[in-house]
Design an enzyme around this catalytic site. Structure first.
Site, PDB file in Angstrom:
ATOM      1  N   MET A  50     -39.604  46.446  21.967  1.00 40.40           N
ATOM      2  CA  MET A  50     -40.724  45.841  22.664  1.00 40.40           C
ATOM      3  C   MET A  50     -41.185  47.520  23.504  1.00 40.40           C
ATOM      4  SD  MET A  50     -40.815  43.300  26.250  1.00 40.40           S
ATOM      5  CE  MET A  50     -39.348  44.197  27.029  1.00 40.40           C
ATOM      6  N   SER A 100     -31.098  51.140  32.018  1.00 35.34           N
ATOM      7  CA  SER A 100     -31.739  49.651  32.756  1.00 35.34           C
ATOM      8  C   SER A 100     -31.250  49.799  34.309  1.00 35.34           C
ATOM      9  CB  SER A 100     -31.104  48.828  31.990  1.00 35.34           C
ATOM     10  OG  SER A 100     -31.045  47.681  32.656  1.00 35.34           O
ATOM     11  N   SER A 101     -31.729  48.979  35.004  1.00 35.51           N
ATOM     12  CA  SER A 101     -31.464  48.746  36.512  1.00 35.51           C
ATOM     13  C   SER A 101     -29.917  48.118  36.351  1.00 35.51           C
ATOM     14  CB  SER A 101     -32.547  48.034  36.950  1.00 35.51           C
ATOM     15  OG  SER A 101     -32.273  46.608  36.306  1.00 35.51           O
ATOM     16  N   CYS A 102     -29.324  47.581  35.284  1.00 34.40           N
ATOM     17  CA  CYS A 102     -28.071  47.024  35.605  1.00 34.40           C
ATOM     18  C   CYS A 102     -26.871  48.084  35.629  1.00 34.40           C
ATOM     19  CB  CYS A 102     -27.820  46.246  34.297  1.00 34.40           C
ATOM     20  SG  CYS A 102     -27.571  46.957  32.840  1.00 34.40           S
ATOM     21  N   ARG A 107     -35.269  38.816  40.679  1.00 34.26           N
ATOM     22  CA  ARG A 107     -35.560  39.901  39.684  1.00 34.26           C
ATOM     23  C   ARG A 107     -36.893  40.490  40.091  1.00 34.26           C
ATOM     24  NH1 ARG A 107     -30.993  39.083  39.503  1.00 34.26           N
ATOM     25  NH2 ARG A 107     -29.483  38.813  37.739  1.00 34.26           N
TER      26      ARG A 107
HETATM   27  O1  GFB Z   1     -33.023  38.162  32.459  1.00 29.43           O
HETATM   28  P1  GFB Z   1     -31.741  37.908  32.248  1.00 29.43           P
HETATM   29  O2  GFB Z   1     -30.910  37.293  31.007  1.00 29.43           O
HETATM   30  O3  GFB Z   1     -30.657  38.985  32.692  1.00 29.43           O
HETATM   31  O4  GFB Z   1     -31.290  36.736  33.522  1.00 29.43           O
HETATM   32  P2  GFB Z   1     -30.425  39.780  34.166  1.00 29.43           P
HETATM   33  C1  GFB Z   1     -32.009  36.923  34.695  1.00 29.43           C
HETATM   34  C2  GFB Z   1     -31.726  35.715  35.537  1.00 29.43           C
HETATM   35  O5  GFB Z   1     -32.395  34.812  35.172  1.00 29.43           O
HETATM   36  C3  GFB Z   1     -30.227  35.239  35.713  1.00 29.43           C
HETATM   37  C4  GFB Z   1     -31.711  33.526  34.949  1.00 29.43           C
HETATM   38  O6  GFB Z   1     -30.002  34.574  37.122  1.00 29.43           O
HETATM   39  C5  GFB Z   1     -30.311  33.802  34.748  1.00 29.43           C
HETATM   40  O7  GFB Z   1     -29.348  32.954  35.072  1.00 29.43           O
HETATM   41  N1  GFB Z   1     -32.287  32.540  33.955  1.00 29.43           N
HETATM   42  C6  GFB Z   1     -32.791  31.425  34.276  1.00 29.43           C
HETATM   43  C7  GFB Z   1     -32.238  32.939  32.652  1.00 29.43           C
HETATM   44  N2  GFB Z   1     -32.955  30.766  33.069  1.00 29.43           N
HETATM   45  C8  GFB Z   1     -32.851  31.617  32.049  1.00 29.43           C
HETATM   46  C9  GFB Z   1     -32.967  31.580  30.632  1.00 29.43           C
HETATM   47  O8  GFB Z   1     -33.582  30.596  30.175  1.00 29.43           O
HETATM   48  N3  GFB Z   1     -32.621  32.793  30.097  1.00 29.43           N
HETATM   49  C10 GFB Z   1     -32.026  33.947  30.610  1.00 29.43           C
HETATM   50  N4  GFB Z   1     -31.887  34.905  29.812  1.00 29.43           N
HETATM   51  N5  GFB Z   1     -32.032  33.942  31.936  1.00 29.43           N
HETATM   52  C11 GFB Z   1     -29.943  41.960  32.380  1.00 29.43           C
HETATM   53  C12 GFB Z   1     -28.838  42.353  31.778  1.00 29.43           C
HETATM   54  O9  GFB Z   1     -29.462  40.980  33.291  1.00 29.43           O
HETATM   55  O10 GFB Z   1     -30.833  42.678  32.716  1.00 29.43           O
HETATM   56  C13 GFB Z   1     -29.329  43.545  30.654  1.00 29.43           C
HETATM   57  O11 GFB Z   1     -27.809  41.565  31.297  1.00 29.43           O
HETATM   58  C14 GFB Z   1     -30.345  44.295  31.072  1.00 29.43           C
HETATM   59  O12 GFB Z   1     -28.272  44.277  30.172  1.00 29.43           O
HETATM   60  C15 GFB Z   1     -31.382  43.484  31.627  1.00 29.43           C
HETATM   61  O13 GFB Z   1     -30.023  45.349  31.950  1.00 29.43           O
HETATM   62  C16 GFB Z   1     -32.570  44.327  32.326  1.00 29.43           C
HETATM   63  O14 GFB Z   1     -31.673  40.254  34.590  1.00 29.43           O
HETATM   64  O15 GFB Z   1     -29.284  39.145  34.743  1.00 29.43           O
END
Ligand code: GFB
Length: 313
Positions: A20, A112-114, A214
């Protein structure tokens, strides 16, 4: 801001051009008049040092964007720690070392911000790095990306390489990954809302409690910021790339449902991880360098849903 490094007419390698961010960088670099270099993983496996060295020695790019990485959402990161740590360490180490060996003039490393501690004062400034424990679900990816920042700093310190690092917030947009198991939250919600609408479901289920917050940035804004940094920035510290506003996941789901036209309710699945409660970045440093985001969330969501309908649904 003065132009320190003009990309016009330069041979610029976008590592990870099919991802992306890489695809957005290729779109954006076309406007710079650069000669854009790309190579597929079927020709060069970036995890293999010998293949990266041979390819870089052959094509000798002037500049490199390291947008190649193994990425994924919270569940993928939590499920495959060895892959996220090993693959990302190898890709960045191979590219940064070979870039020095073949005399690349300028390199931008993408993190990344993580990388920031799980609990740190918000908005998070660049100097919060390494001041506290990481978020367990993605500490593997975070450590790999922190190592990448350190590699760029080390090659600048020891060899005078003009290698810089940028830390984008959660990105979304065209060419995103919409697989429900491995994707990030925003593409997952778009697909879930679309399919729930098609099926006539009463509710759309989100992972976790919906309370985490987020920050999101459209990938075309991100690519524009990365080109800007490549052009005007040359220093040791990484630079945050964010929109400066965050939303709860529940609010995000409601906005996605509106954009997609899903009329049902939002349900939560607390058995899935929430991850870090908040990771809003302070983007003052980037603002001071003369860059502002242009694509708002509602507009960006509509653009991404259109792309999804034409390319992924
Ligand atoms: O975007 P996400 O997977 O990653 O999850 P992070 C963000 C939030 O969205 C979490 C919630 O609190 C998830 O529980 N969420 C709700 C969901 N529904 C969903 C869903 O259907 N799918 C997903 N994926 N999340 C990532 C890092 O953290 O951020 C990576 O793991 C990277 O390494 C990325 O840094 C930018 O924002 O939590």
């Amino acid at each position: 801001m003065d132009t320190l490094y003009a990309l016009k007419g330069k041979r610029v390698w976008v590592a990870g051009h099919r991802g992306m961010v890489g695809a957005a960088l290729v779109r954006r670099l076309r406007r710079e008049g650069s000669e854009i270099l790309t190579v597929g993983r079927e020709s060069v496996d970036l995890v293999r040092q010998d293949e990266v060295k041979r390819w870089l020695a052959e094509v000798r790019p002037d500049a490199v964007f390291v947008a190649a990485a193994k990425v994924g959402g919270i569940l993928a990161n939590d499920s495959y720690p060895a892959d996220f740590l090993y693959v990302n360490l190898m890709i960045e180490a191979n590219i940064i070392h070979a870039a020095w060996q073949v005399g690349v003039e300028k390199l931008l490393f993408l993190g990344s911000s993580c990388i920031y501690p799980k609990l740190t004062p918000q908005p998070i400034a660049e100097d919060a790095l390494l001041t506290g424990p990481l978020e367990p679900t993605n500490e593997w990816y975070a450590i790999a990306k922190i190592a990448g920042i350190k590699l760029c700093q080390a090659y600048r310190k020891q060899h005078g390489c003009d290698f810089i690092s940028a830390m984008p917030t959660n990105l979304y947009g065209p060419e995103d990954n919409f697989d429900l198991e491995t994707s990030h939250v925003l593409p997952a919600l778009i697909r879930k809302a679309h399919e729930a609408k098609q099926r006539g479901d009463k509710e759309l289920e989100i992972w976790g409690t919906g309370t985490p917050r987020r920050e999101f940035l459209h990938v075309d804004d991100c690519a524009d910021a990365l080109v800007h940094l490549m052009t005007v920035y040359s220093d040791t510290e990484h630079v945050n790339v964010g929109s400066g506003e965050d939303h709860t996941i529940r609010k995000l789901a409601e906005t996605v449902a509106e954009v997609v036209g899903f009329p049902g309710m939002i349900a939560t699945d607390p058995s899935k991880p929430d991850g870090t409660p908040r990771k809003l970045m302070n983007a003052d440093k980037l603002k001071a360098l003369g860059w502002q985001p242009k694509i708002g969330l509602a507009e960006g969501l509509a653009d991404t849903y259109r792309w999804y309908l034409h390319n992924a649904a």
